[in-house]
Write a protein that holds these residues in place. Structure first.
Motif, short mmCIF file in Angstrom:
data_model
loop_
_atom_site.label_atom_id
_atom_site.label_comp_id
_atom_site.label_asym_id
_atom_site.label_seq_id
_atom_site.Cartn_x
_atom_site.Cartn_y
_atom_site.Cartn_z
N UNK A 27 0.96 -1.55 -0.01
CA UNK A 27 -0.03 -0.70 -0.29
C UNK A 27 0.85 1.45 -0.10
N UNK A 28 1.84 1.68 0.56
CA UNK A 28 2.73 2.10 1.03
C UNK A 28 3.82 2.57 -0.84
N UNK A 29 3.28 2.06 -1.80
CA UNK A 29 4.45 1.47 -2.81
C UNK A 29 3.32 1.96 -3.98
N UNK A 30 2.22 2.49 -3.86
CA UNK A 30 0.76 2.18 -4.64
C UNK A 30 0.37 3.29 -4.59
N UNK A 31 0.31 4.04 -6.52
CA UNK A 31 -0.36 5.82 -6.07
C UNK A 31 -2.20 5.24 -5.73
#
Length: 262
Positions: A145-149
């Motif tokens: 989630x931290x690495x998704x737009x």
């Protein structure tokens, strides 16, 4: 999130490549389109003009190969499990400036990365051990989630949806607990049998518009998309736990379902 190096055996039979891991068949080249197209192409139907993708696992680069053939991707990042022994150089077909193979542990990269991806593809082994279970935990999905737009999406392979129905639902609940909206798809093949993929999006999944002109599909078409989405009605399983690193409920469930199927 770091683990041991896996050993693989690659053989050839009846003009197809067969790949084994720990004496278990994990892939046959006859299944390439049946496995890789749902994993790689299907989630793109929810994305509008995607440019950046991260592939986790995919040790044999088959998902990466399909992505390279698409012109829309500006950044293709590959994060293999065995980053230590991964080939230093790709074969000539992978000499693409958009491709960047990341040589560090998966968890370390996801924790420190500030990159925001449109799509994350997770192609890791089925969780038969604590080592493999880490890719199906709340902590791992929180890192994704931290690495998704905000409008991004991720997809992960998740085992046989009929043999391990409760296990699949535990994974689904764990993804939901990390703040994702989810969808399940499935398909069958020669070596993989029935296989399920789970999709997660930080926001509600929007309209699905698949651009066949942007892919080199061998199997995927409108009818196949309908089949991928066809599931029998799920059982009511209100007591499902969330799978965590320090409480691997998924492993207990899969062990129970495996024994019950013998």
């Amino acid at each position: 999130m770091n683990g041991n190096i896996h050993s693989y055996f690659i053989g050839k039979y009846r003009n197809h490549q067969w790949i084994y891991r720990k004496n278990e068949i994990i892939h046959c080249s006859a299944d390439d389109a049946l496995y890789r197209e749902p994993l790689t192409y299907y989630p793109q139907g929810y994305l509008k003009n995607p440019e950046s993708v991260l592939v986790i696992g995919d040790e044999f680069k088959t998902a990466v190969k399909k992505l390279i053939h698409q012109k829309n991707w500006k950044n293709i990042h590959h994060l293999p499990l065995d980053y230590i022994n991964f080939p230093k150089e790709y074969s000539s077909e992978f000499l693409d400036k958009r491709l960047n193979t990341l040589k560090e542990p998966i968890g370390v990269y996801l924790e420190k990365s500030n990159h925001q991806y449109d799509l994350i593809i997770v192609d890791t082994p089925f969780p038969n051990s604590v080592e493999d279970n880490r890719f199906f935990t709340l902590e791992f999905y929180q890192l994704l989630a931290k690495n998704l737009r905000p409008q991004g999406i991720f997809i992960t392979s998740a085992g046989n949806p009929f043999l391990f129905e409760r296990g699949i639902e535990i994974i689904n609940k764990t993804i939901s607990a990390a703040g994702f909206q989810t969808e399940k798809i499935h398909n069958a093949g020669t070596s993989m049998g029935e296989l399920c993929w789970l999709i997660g999006s930080p926001k509600a999944l929007g309209s699905f518009e698949f651009n066949f002109d942007n892919t080199s599909c061998e199997w995927l078409n409108e009818e196949a998309i309908t089949l991928l989405r066809s599931f029998p009605k799920a059982k009511n399983q209100s007591d499902l736990p969330v799978n965590r690193l320090d409480d691997p409920q998924l492993l207990s469930s899969l062990k129970s379902e495996t024994l019950g199927s013998i």
